[in-house]
Structure formats: C-alpha cells, structure tokens
Motif scaffolding. Structure first.
Motif, PDB file in Angstrom:
ATOM      1  N   UNK B 107       0.912  -1.484   0.138  1.00  0.00           N
ATOM      2  CA  UNK B 107      -0.032   0.001   0.394  1.00  0.00           C
ATOM      3  C   UNK B 107       1.269   1.215  -0.126  1.00  0.00           C
ATOM      4  N   UNK B 108       1.344   2.353  -1.344  1.00  0.00           N
ATOM      5  CA  UNK B 108       1.846   3.516  -0.839  1.00  0.00           C
ATOM      6  C   UNK B 108       1.291   3.893   0.056  1.00  0.00           C
ATOM      7  N   UNK B 109       1.509   4.330   0.178  1.00  0.00           N
ATOM      8  CA  UNK B 109       1.305   6.216   1.816  1.00  0.00           C
ATOM      9  C   UNK B 109       0.784   7.087   0.747  1.00  0.00           C
ATOM     10  N   UNK B 110       1.172   7.572  -0.126  1.00  0.00           N
ATOM     11  CA  UNK B 110       0.495   8.348  -0.910  1.00  0.00           C
ATOM     12  C   UNK B 110       0.219   8.005  -2.425  1.00  0.00           C
ATOM     13  N   UNK B 111      -0.779   8.702  -3.049  1.00  0.00           N
ATOM     14  CA  UNK B 111       0.047   8.709  -4.344  1.00  0.00           C
ATOM     15  C   UNK B 111      -1.389  10.020  -5.153  1.00  0.00           C
TER      16      UNK B 111
END
Lengths: 295, 293
Positions: B107-111
């Motif tokens: 899961x990318x923290x922010x995109x």
C-alpha cells in the motif's frame, strides 16, 4: 429473513431474534412487516448492546405502527448483570410474554436474577447450557431455550480451504429430551457484531446440511486464488462452482440453493451481501424443514 | 542514566500519536464521541486546561506540536507532505491525491495524479530499518515516479538502496518542519497491465478498456476480469498510462479544497475525503471548550 418469511409455505418452526443496530431502521421497516405478513413471529431486542441505538424509546418510536399488534412479535431483552434494571423496564413497558436473553456475565445464582426470570410477564429464557437454571425453571411454566454459538469463524476466508467440513450441531436431536423447549444459534454468522468490512482476499460460502445420521454439518466453499483483493467476481465463481457441485451431488433443492445455482449458471456475481444471505437462508430453510419432519 | 520520567514521556507521545485516526474522527462526527480526546486529557493534561488550551482544537494543536518535536510518526510525515510539498510546491489544481493506495500487495502511503502519476513511501525515524525493495517494485509497475520520504538523517541510506527512486527529506527547523525534494525520480517507462487491473476498481478498468477499444465485448461477471485484462494488455504503454491517470482523476476527491482545512488536520481530512459541509461540522465540534464531565 423477509424472503424466508414469504417462502416458508405452511411450515414455520423458527422464531428469528433480531437486534436492531442502525438508527435509520430502514431494514427493520422493510423486514418486520414481511415477517408479520408471512406469519413468522419474531423476537425484537429492545435494549440492543451493539450499534447506534441508545434506548428502547428510539425503537418503539420508529417502529410504532409495525409493532402495534403485540401478538405478532416477542419483546426481548439482553440480560447482563443488570437484573433489577431489566425488571423495571419490563414493568414500565407493560409487555407480557417477554423473552430474556442471558449473556456471559449473567449470574444465574444471583437472587435478583431469580426474581427477574420468575416474573409472570417473562415467558422465554434463552441461555447457553446451564444446569442450575434448568433446574430452577423446571415446572415454572417458563420456556427455556438453549443457545449455542455454533459457527466457528476462521481468521481469514482462505483458511476455510483447509477445512472442507465440520460438525455444526446435533442439538435438534436432543433438546426436548434435555429439558429445553427450543434451541437457538447464530445461523452461519459469528455471535459478535462487526460494523463495516473490507474487500476480502477470498470468498467463502458456508452451507449447512444434514448427514444421514441426522447431525447438522457445515461445509465451507472458498475461492482458490486468494493472493490479492482483485477480481472478487472470479473468486465468487470459484467458490460457487464447488458449492453448486455439492448441492447437485446431495440433491439439495431449497430456495437458497436454487438462487445460488441461478447466479452460478447465469455467470452472475450477486455481491458479497447476497453470498452471505444465501448461506443464512440455506440454514434457516434447513432447520425449518428438519423441525417439521421431527414433529 | 535514563530518567524514569523519560518512560512516561514516551508513553504519552505514543498515546498522542494515535489521535489522528480516521475511525476516531468518524465517531466524533457521527456520535459526538469525544472520548478519544477526553481520555488523553484526563490521563496526561488535565491541569493544563485553561492554561495551554481551552477548546478541543487547541488541544489537537498542542498534541500535534508535541509530535512534530519529539515523535514524528507517519501522520506527521504525511501531513507535512500535504502542507509543504503538495500545497506549496506541487499545487492542487487538477490534481487528485489519495491516501493509502493499494498496489499489488503493498500500500503506497500517498499517491498523486495530475499530469503524471507519483507514489510516495514514508519511512519515519520510528520505522524499523526495513528495506524498501518489495514495496517499490510494486509501485514502479504502475506509477511513473516513485519517491521515498524520510528524515534528513536517513535519506542517503534509502537513496543508496535504489537508484531510480526520488528522495524527499524531512528537515527539522527550530520552529517548524520543512520538506524538500533532494533527488528527482527517474521515469518508469513500462506500465504493467496485470498489476494495474488489480489495483483499480471494476468500473475503472472497464472504462479504460472501453475508451481504448471503443466498446466492451460481451462478458459476464465471471470472465469480466480476465477479458478486460487481456484487452488492457493490448493498450500501448503511453496510452495506458494516460488513461489510468485520467480515470483516477475522476475519483471523488477533496484535494482541491484541502487548503481550507486547519493545517494540523489536512491529511486526516484528505484520508477521510471530508467535503466542505462535513468540515464545517467537524470544525464546530472541535471549537467547543473541553468538557470532561
């Protein structure tokens, strides 16, 4: 519930116990009239222990018209260790033929508990196996119903792949002999309430069925490719394929099983809520039919 | 010698760090449930009421300040990113920022989606010394640019691990935290259709396939995924990248009004996708004086 109520034909041996959790009461307003219409008596918990509802008033206000005829439903209270509070709630309400549902912290040797269960307005007591209570209520005219938490949830749906089936219950064979007027379970759900949910890695369908030796067993059908959250439709197809093959092999034809066949044969993904509904409805239909045969 | 007091301070900060949770704020909005704040005030800060803070928002500011100084958790990093990079440098015009975006099994923290797509992975000073490799391998499969965001003291170590990723460092200034890009990310040429279709919604992958191929073939819900995956694989890279970005920019997002939120709460509001109306409600609840009774 509402489908079951209208499909049960002339046969009903089930009293659903319903705990309202949402303040909107939308699903209650849909389901309860259907139960009344289908002549399925239900117990409604008036002091919900989970969810958004704070007090009985909120329930009776929202459902006033539906609940007007007290012969159609059973007022129910969950008892923890608040015996006197429940007793005065019942007294204030004026309800008769009330159901009490005992929980884990109910102490059946407490004197206040005694006076609560022996109130003339109390008719049904739902509790886990409890010899003291059974002896106490013998010849009291009360109906004691045995509650068993039967569904053993696995941590992850994919864990059901490792356990094709397990014994669910045999209580329907012995409850009368054991001195109970009825028995109760949480269908194929866990007893605790969980709000919300996320997309699962695996899809599981749980079908209860009766073995030749009369015991109820539960068979789990889970999807196979469970390495991520994608393609939930395809995962349903995998689980449904196994479930439908099983239903066909056992020649099971209930409303719930026909519905599952319809989705599977039509290559249609009905959504996870429907998958759960089918599992529950299958269990209701099964238990209802078994009780009819036994009578 | 470690002073005993140190332990208590750590406990307190750890406890503070759980305040910025969507679930807690959801409960506050829905049920007027202040217990997640009241419990901390009761436990650590009761004597300060009326001195250091009066309202719940004052208290949140107080906690946030303490965290930025001594316990920079993921929330502090994410929120500093929103304040210092997203708002002050990248800009929010025509941009959709998403908190926690699933790519494969990471899961990318922010995109961010604007003209391009960027994924950000946060490694705080509190994080264990885990390597970046697995996560970044996933992100680079669908995002054009990938960055690690970390403390100034750790940035070199992470940048050495992977030559393609960009680097963003958190800098401690006496009065505030600053964030800046220290190395640009190199662009990924290849978009992996198989990973992409597993990372977006059904309606989104159908829309992408439809836009490129003009129409969707006859499918049923069982073979839809496989059919669309095969069709998606036929889309040339640059077009797939473009369609992916444009599709994700259609997601309902409050990125464009993020500046109107209190700066301590901006990332939280982004994660909860709070709209202007709901923010008013939240703000009025937080403006109330602290009430422990």
């Amino acid at each position: 519930m509402r489908e079951y109520a209208l499909q049960r034909r002339d046969n009903n041996n089930i009293i659903p116990i319903i705990e309202p959790v949402k303040k909107t009461f939308n699903s209650m307003k849909l389901a309860l009239p259907k139960l009344i219409e289908g002549d399925v008596k239900f117990a409604l918990i008036l002091n919900p222990q989970v969810g958004e509802i704070n007090n009985t008033q909120e329930i009776t206000d929202a459902l006033q018209e539906i609940l007007a005829d007290c012969s159609k439903w059973i007022p129910a209270y969950i008892v923890s260790n608040n015996y006197n509070a429940i007793a005065s709630q019942i007294a204030e309400s004026g309800y008769t033929d009330v159901m009490l549902i005992c929980s884990d912290n109910t102490d059946s040797s407490d004197a206040d508990f005694d006076s609560l269960v022996l109130l003339p307005s109390v008719k049904y007591i739902v509790a886990t196996e409890n010899k003291t209570l059974k002896r106490k209520l013998k010849d009291s005219g009360k109906e004691l119903i045995r509650l068993d938490d039967k569904f053993k949830a696995q941590k992850r749906n994919s864990d059901y792949l490792l356990m094709a089936e397990e014994k669910f219950s045999e209580v329907h064979l012995f409850y009368n002999e054991d001195g109970y007027s009825g028995f109760s379970d949480y269908t194929v759900l866990v007893s605790s309430y969980i709000e919300g949910g996320a997309v699962p890695y695996a899809v599981a369908i749980h079908l209860t069925y009766q073995k030749d030796n009369k015991e109820i067993w539960i068979k789990h059908f889970a999807s196979v490719t469970n390495d991520d959250q994608s393609n939930i439709q395809g995962k349903f197809a995998q689980a449904a394929e196994k479930a439908v093959a099983f239903l066909n092999a056992k020649n099971i034809h209930s409303f719930a099983s026909e519905e599952l066949r319809r989705y599977y044969n039509g290559r249609l993904y009905p959504g996870l809520g429907m998958v759960k509904k089918i599992s529950i409805k299958n269990h209701l239909e099964l238990m209802n039919d078994i009780l009819k045969i036994d009578e | 010698m470690v002073k005993i007091d140190n332990n208590n301070t750590m406990d307190k900060l750890r406890s503070y760090s759980s305040v910025f949770s969507s679930t807690s704020f959801q409960k506050l909005l829905q049920y007027d449930d202040y217990s997640f704040l009241n419990a901390k005030i009761e436990r650590f800060d009761k004597p300060r009421i009326g001195k250091n803070f009066n309202t719940y928002y004052d208290y949140i500011q107080f906690i946030y300040r303490a965290l930025t100084k001594k316990y920079r958790n993921e929330y502090v990093y994410k929120n500093t990113f929103v304040n210092k990079l997203l708002l002050e440098q990248y800009g929010v015009k025509n941009t959709v920022a998403i908190n926690e975006f699933r790519v494969g099994n990471s899961i990318a923290d922010i995109v961010l989606f604007n003209g391009t797509s960027k994924a950000f992975e946060i490694k705080t000073e509190l994080d264990s010394n885990k390597r970046l490799e697995g996560q970044l391998t996933d992100y680079t499969k669908i995002f054009k640019k990938c960055y690690v965001i970390t403390h100034e003291s750790l940035i070199e170590k992470y940048l050495r691990e992977n030559e393609h990723i960009g680097g963003i460092e958190l800098i401690e200034r006496p009065k505030s935290l600053v964030m800046r890009e220290v190395r640009a990310a190199s662009e990924n040429e290849h978009i992996d259709a198989d990973t992409l279709i597993r990372s977006i919604r059904t309606t989104e992958y159908k829309s992408i396939v439809k836009q490129y191929h003009g129409e969707l073939p006859e499918m049923n819900s069982f073979n839809m995924f496989d059919t669309c995956r095969d069709l998606m694989k036929q889309i040339p890279n640059e077009q797939l990248n473009h369609l992916f970005i444009e599709e994700l920019k259609k997601r309902k997002s409050n990125t464009d009004i993020i500046r109107t939120f209190h700066n301590e709460l901006r990332h939280l509001c982004l994660a909860m996708n709070i709209n202007a109306e709901l923010y008013q409600e939240l703000n009025s609840k937080l403006s109330k004086p602290i009430n422990l009774s």
